[in-house]
Design an enzyme around this catalytic site. Structure first.
Site, PDB file in Angstrom:
ATOM      1  NE  ARG A  31      88.834  10.181  70.047  1.00 31.04           N
ATOM      2  CZ  ARG A  31      89.340  11.038  69.421  1.00 31.04           C
ATOM      3  NH1 ARG A  31      89.083  11.613  68.380  1.00 31.04           N
ATOM      4  NH2 ARG A  31      90.363  11.995  69.996  1.00 31.04           N
ATOM      5  NE  ARG A  42      93.538  15.500  67.074  1.00 33.38           N
ATOM      6  CZ  ARG A  42      93.417  15.082  68.107  1.00 33.38           C
ATOM      7  NH1 ARG A  42      94.087  15.223  69.142  1.00 33.38           N
ATOM      8  NH2 ARG A  42      92.728  14.037  68.000  1.00 33.38           N
ATOM      9  NE  ARG A  64      91.439   7.799  76.891  1.00 33.12           N
ATOM     10  CZ  ARG A  64      92.474   8.261  76.084  1.00 33.12           C
ATOM     11  NH1 ARG A  64      93.510   8.494  76.445  1.00 33.12           N
ATOM     12  NH2 ARG A  64      92.084   8.116  75.021  1.00 33.12           N
ATOM     13  CE  LYS A  73      93.973  13.620  76.906  1.00 35.76           C
ATOM     14  NZ  LYS A  73      92.777  13.951  76.024  1.00 35.76           N
TER      15      LYS A  73
HETATM   16  P1  AP5 Z   1      95.218  17.999  71.307  1.00 33.70           P
HETATM   17  O1  AP5 Z   1      96.201  18.606  72.121  1.00 33.70           O
HETATM   18  O2  AP5 Z   1      95.625  17.000  70.282  1.00 33.70           O
HETATM   19  O3  AP5 Z   1      94.112  17.342  72.344  1.00 33.70           O
HETATM   20  P2  AP5 Z   1      94.234  16.176  73.036  1.00 33.70           P
HETATM   21  O4  AP5 Z   1      93.708  16.301  74.634  1.00 33.70           O
HETATM   22  O5  AP5 Z   1      95.545  15.481  72.922  1.00 33.70           O
HETATM   23  O6  AP5 Z   1      93.237  15.024  72.434  1.00 33.70           O
HETATM   24  P3  AP5 Z   1      93.229  13.569  71.767  1.00 33.70           P
HETATM   25  O7  AP5 Z   1      92.356  13.209  70.871  1.00 33.70           O
HETATM   26  O8  AP5 Z   1      94.777  13.052  71.442  1.00 33.70           O
HETATM   27  O9  AP5 Z   1      92.927  12.824  73.149  1.00 33.70           O
HETATM   28  P4  AP5 Z   1      92.260  11.394  73.158  1.00 33.70           P
HETATM   29  O10 AP5 Z   1      92.289  11.352  74.693  1.00 33.70           O
HETATM   30  O11 AP5 Z   1      91.016  11.405  72.590  1.00 33.70           O
HETATM   31  O12 AP5 Z   1      93.267  10.632  72.226  1.00 33.70           O
HETATM   32  P5  AP5 Z   1      94.340   9.608  72.397  1.00 33.70           P
HETATM   33  O13 AP5 Z   1      95.481   9.744  71.348  1.00 33.70           O
HETATM   34  O14 AP5 Z   1      94.914   9.636  73.602  1.00 33.70           O
HETATM   35  O15 AP5 Z   1      94.325  19.161  70.849  1.00 33.70           O
HETATM   36  C1  AP5 Z   1      93.148  19.181  69.922  1.00 33.70           C
HETATM   37  C2  AP5 Z   1      93.385  20.170  69.100  1.00 33.70           C
HETATM   38  O16 AP5 Z   1      92.914  21.423  69.757  1.00 33.70           O
HETATM   39  C3  AP5 Z   1      94.495  20.384  68.250  1.00 33.70           C
HETATM   40  O17 AP5 Z   1      94.359  20.765  66.893  1.00 33.70           O
HETATM   41  C4  AP5 Z   1      95.173  21.523  69.010  1.00 33.70           C
HETATM   42  O18 AP5 Z   1      95.755  22.232  68.305  1.00 33.70           O
HETATM   43  C5  AP5 Z   1      93.901  22.489  69.358  1.00 33.70           C
HETATM   44  N1  AP5 Z   1      93.872  23.084  70.605  1.00 33.70           N
HETATM   45  C6  AP5 Z   1      94.387  22.576  71.809  1.00 33.70           C
HETATM   46  N2  AP5 Z   1      94.040  23.499  72.814  1.00 33.70           N
HETATM   47  C7  AP5 Z   1      94.003  24.650  72.215  1.00 33.70           C
HETATM   48  C8  AP5 Z   1      93.383  25.967  72.792  1.00 33.70           C
HETATM   49  N3  AP5 Z   1      93.337  26.189  74.016  1.00 33.70           N
HETATM   50  N4  AP5 Z   1      93.190  26.760  71.874  1.00 33.70           N
HETATM   51  C9  AP5 Z   1      93.057  26.560  70.653  1.00 33.70           C
HETATM   52  N5  AP5 Z   1      93.080  25.545  70.117  1.00 33.70           N
HETATM   53  C10 AP5 Z   1      93.481  24.372  70.724  1.00 33.70           C
HETATM   54  O19 AP5 Z   1      93.622   8.199  72.081  1.00 33.70           O
HETATM   55  C11 AP5 Z   1      93.329   7.654  70.955  1.00 33.70           C
HETATM   56  C12 AP5 Z   1      92.615   6.435  71.190  1.00 33.70           C
HETATM   57  O20 AP5 Z   1      93.613   5.240  71.662  1.00 33.70           O
HETATM   58  C13 AP5 Z   1      91.482   6.236  72.384  1.00 33.70           C
HETATM   59  O21 AP5 Z   1      90.320   6.569  71.801  1.00 33.70           O
HETATM   60  C14 AP5 Z   1      91.584   4.772  72.493  1.00 33.70           C
HETATM   61  O22 AP5 Z   1      90.766   3.882  71.644  1.00 33.70           O
HETATM   62  C15 AP5 Z   1      93.194   4.496  72.649  1.00 33.70           C
HETATM   63  N6  AP5 Z   1      93.779   4.789  73.853  1.00 33.70           N
HETATM   64  C16 AP5 Z   1      94.734   5.613  74.369  1.00 33.70           C
HETATM   65  N7  AP5 Z   1      95.169   5.662  75.586  1.00 33.70           N
HETATM   66  C17 AP5 Z   1      94.233   4.660  76.159  1.00 33.70           C
HETATM   67  C18 AP5 Z   1      94.161   4.207  77.395  1.00 33.70           C
HETATM   68  N8  AP5 Z   1      94.986   4.582  78.460  1.00 33.70           N
HETATM   69  N9  AP5 Z   1      93.361   3.017  77.611  1.00 33.70           N
HETATM   70  C19 AP5 Z   1      92.541   2.614  76.670  1.00 33.70           C
HETATM   71  N10 AP5 Z   1      92.690   2.800  75.263  1.00 33.70           N
HETATM   72  C20 AP5 Z   1      93.747   4.147  75.045  1.00 33.70           C
END
Ligand code: AP5
Length: 211
Positions: free
Chosen positions: A166, A123, A88, A13
């Protein structure tokens, strides 16, 4: 135009949102990045959120909803945003529906748990630019060779126990949103196992279709 990106951790994402910011002129609003910013600045919100985030749990709805509304009220969001990681939970989606923020499309990125675990373990993030990279042999994009030493960091919640939690949290609390938005006729699902260029094309087409 405002778009929601939905999908498990590691689905891509953030990477896709960063690419589409330039291409489509939509601003990426990542609730994860906002919360990590609050933690590193040591704000009240950050202090409350840190324990949940480190364990891979969701931060309580009321805190995240207030933070998102405050951020989206700022002038740089007027042209349209990509909501990366919000909503979420069903209560977050209902709060969005009840607000004056309109949503035009919901794009869901579908990947297997095996892919998530592999991607998140490789990552790395640039501390100076916030850009997302991957050091796995098949991961992409690769970090540039000229990054300053120590600039690439690994997120605390990309450790194996937190990744597993997660994924469980996603299944229990976030996956019900697939049905929620499907019933509203707003959902497009994209195979996020594909090479990035194909995913970018498919996502652009899905967003343009709903504009
Ligand atoms: P990446 O693009 O980083 O993936 P992502 O989907 O953004 O993953 P996240 O881990 O950031 O999502 P998340 O939802 O768990 O974390 P968030 O920060 O929102 O890609 C991952 C890797 O794969 C990278 O290295 C990339 O280069 C590689 N890649 C991607 N696509 C590829 C492809 N097609 N081919 C090859 N390689 C590829 O949330 C973190 C924490 O914050 C949560 O756990 C929670 O505690 C809190 N939080 C955030 N939002 C909320 C909310 N709305 N409500 C409550 N708590 C929240």
């Amino acid at each position: 135009m405002n778009v929601i990106f939905l999908g498990p951790p590691g689905a891509g994402k953030g990477t896709i949102a960063q690419r589409l910011q330039d291409r489509m002129g939509l601003l990426q609003i990542s609730t994860g990045d906002l919360l990590r910013g609050a933690v590193s600045q040591g704000t009240e919100l950050g202090k409350k959120a840190k324990g949940y985030m480190d364990a891979g749990e969701l931060v309580p709805d009321d805190l995240v909803i207030d933070m998102l509304k405050e951020r989206i009220s700022q002038p740089d969001c007027r042209k349209g945003v990509i909501l990366d990681g919000f909503p979420r939970t069903i209560p977050q989606a209902e709060a969005l529906d009840a607000s004056d923020i309109s949503v035009d499309a919901v794009v869901r990125f579908n990947v297997s748990d095996e892919t998530v675990i592999r991607r998140l373990s490789g990552r790395r993030i640039s501390k100076s630019t916030g850009k997302i990279y991957n050091v796995n042999p098949e991961g992409m994009p690769k970090p540039p060779a000229d990054l300053a030493e120590g600039d690439l960091i690994q997120r605390d919640d990309d450790k194996p126990e937190a990744i597993k939690n997660r994924l469980d949290v996603y299944e229990r609390q976030t996956a019900p949103l697939i049905d929620y938005y499907e019933k509203k006729g707003m959902l497009t699902t994209i195979d996020a196992e594909q090479p990035m260029e194909r995913i970018i094309e498919a996502t652009t087409a899905a967003i343009e279709k709903s504009s």
